[in-house]
Design an enzyme around this catalytic site. Sequence first.
Site, PDB file in Angstrom:
ATOM      1  N   GLU A 254       0.832  -1.196   0.000  1.00  0.00           N
ATOM      2  CA  GLU A 254       0.000   0.000   0.000  1.00  0.00           C
ATOM      3  C   GLU A 254       0.875   1.258   0.000  1.00  0.00           C
ATOM      4  OE1 GLU A 254      -3.473   2.032   2.844  1.00  0.00           O
ATOM      5  OE2 GLU A 254      -2.246   0.378   3.581  1.00  0.00           O
ATOM      6  N   LYS A 312      -9.676   2.716  -3.252  1.00  0.00           N
ATOM      7  CA  LYS A 312     -10.150   2.123  -2.002  1.00  0.00           C
ATOM      8  C   LYS A 312     -11.540   2.643  -1.655  1.00  0.00           C
ATOM      9  CE  LYS A 312      -8.733   1.229   2.780  1.00  0.00           C
ATOM     10  NZ  LYS A 312      -7.764   1.563   3.847  1.00  0.00           N
ATOM     11  N   CYS A 364      -5.577  -2.750   2.432  1.00  0.00           N
ATOM     12  CA  CYS A 364      -5.466  -2.742   3.889  1.00  0.00           C
ATOM     13  C   CYS A 364      -6.748  -3.218   4.563  1.00  0.00           C
ATOM     14  CB  CYS A 364      -5.074  -1.333   4.355  1.00  0.00           C
ATOM     15  SG  CYS A 364      -4.643  -1.231   6.107  1.00  0.00           S
TER      16      CYS A 364
END
Length: 492
Positions: A254, A312, A364
């Site tokens: 990430e 995301k 994540c």
Amino acid sequence: MGLLAGAVGATSFSPFYFWPGYFISLVVFSLLVITSPTAKSACWRGASVALGFFGAGVSWVYVSIAEYGQVGQIIAGLITFAFVAVLCTFWVFAAWASWKLGRRFTFLPTSLWITLSLLLGEFARSTLFTGFPWLLPGYAIENTWLFELLPIGGIWLTSACVLLTSSVMASALLRKTRQSPLMVVVIIAWGGAAFLNYFPTSWVEQTGTLKTTLVQGNVKQDEKWLAQTAGESLAYYQQATIENLDSELVVWPETAITYTYPQVEPYFAAFSEELANTNTTLITGIPDVSPNRKHYYNAIWATGEGFGLYYKRRLVPFGEYIPFEEYIGPILDVFGMPMSSFKAGDNNQPVLQVGEWGVAPFICYEIVYAEQVRRMVRDSDFLITISNDGWFGTSIGPWQHLQIAQFRAKETGRYVIRATNTGITAFIDEKGAVVAQAPQFERTTLTAEAKAFTGNTPYVQWGYWPMLWLLSLCVIFSYLSGLIAHRQRTAH
């Protein structure tokens, strides 16, 4: 007693794996609620167990706030306590609701009301205000037969089984009557899980393999966004990739690239062409910015032999955005720029492409959302999750995060490829087992054969339904048992 019993529950999860611990917490919770003289005392008793459990289980939140929040240890402790207190409110609600319902609607046993109330509370905790579906009951059973129920009904089915088993055990200890129907359901659940353990069923079919290299940069969190660090980190990632061009896929963590996508894309043109010439796809985390530069996105970019850009969808409150920023932002910028100013991506985004393979990407925290994973897995051959758990140092947080990824693999019947900045970088097979793992806090690479699969597990097809069927069975059995007992008493 409640605080201690709650704290014991945290040992059921990674890295401890003492699976009876969570059952001890829930049995004590149930005993305290059932024996409470008033609804108010049930709330206080339930709160004591919840405080012990969440205080021990999510203690790692303190590390990120104290180390990188620039608010001092006392304020960091207060913020952590406030966070734990919010999580406890859902268990307090369950304690109050189950006490009230158990005395108002006696046609169902209190143990079932405890199960239903806690499950509803955990579901609310997982969904309200983006949700925090961490340390759910079903994660406590990795080393038990119940783990085999994940492909059938996912984390919510296993959570229901854990709650039901614990509440029935508590009622049995108190010699409460009318537990037989629920005991039958518990035996059916555990027996079915045992059958699947000893006679495994394959729900998916392997379609190929993909040599994959994961690059773990181990960049210090407090240096990650510094200008002098960005170039050196990018050079390392590129060099590590060049040394592994025999891999079909290379994955960086990430925000491995701290420059924005518009800045990097032209610079990467020659590098992307070199990757394509060796049939290698690079997938990396990278921030992107809108053309008007008003919005930033936490993104995954596929280049070389593959393509795609994913934003995301599930952002971490106070980590990637500030709720009610106009009020809280000036007072509490917990994690600093630019990580606290991201915007969420659209709900309907296509999977990434790695050559001929479809890849469901998760950044994540997103891997903890079972339903989001379930919806994306249908178009994918394997799953990729990239993360930066450097926020949490040597705490138990990264280990719990890895365990959650293992559950997503088992639920969906897909390999999970997990690349992180400081660890725990790993390959997880379709059965939920870690097959290769890099050491934490080392700059290194990890190479393994990732397997691609097709087909859907029952959970991917049905979602919540198996859990709802189980609970419906409990309600029907309990109601019929109570009705028969009532008629027998009136007949005499």
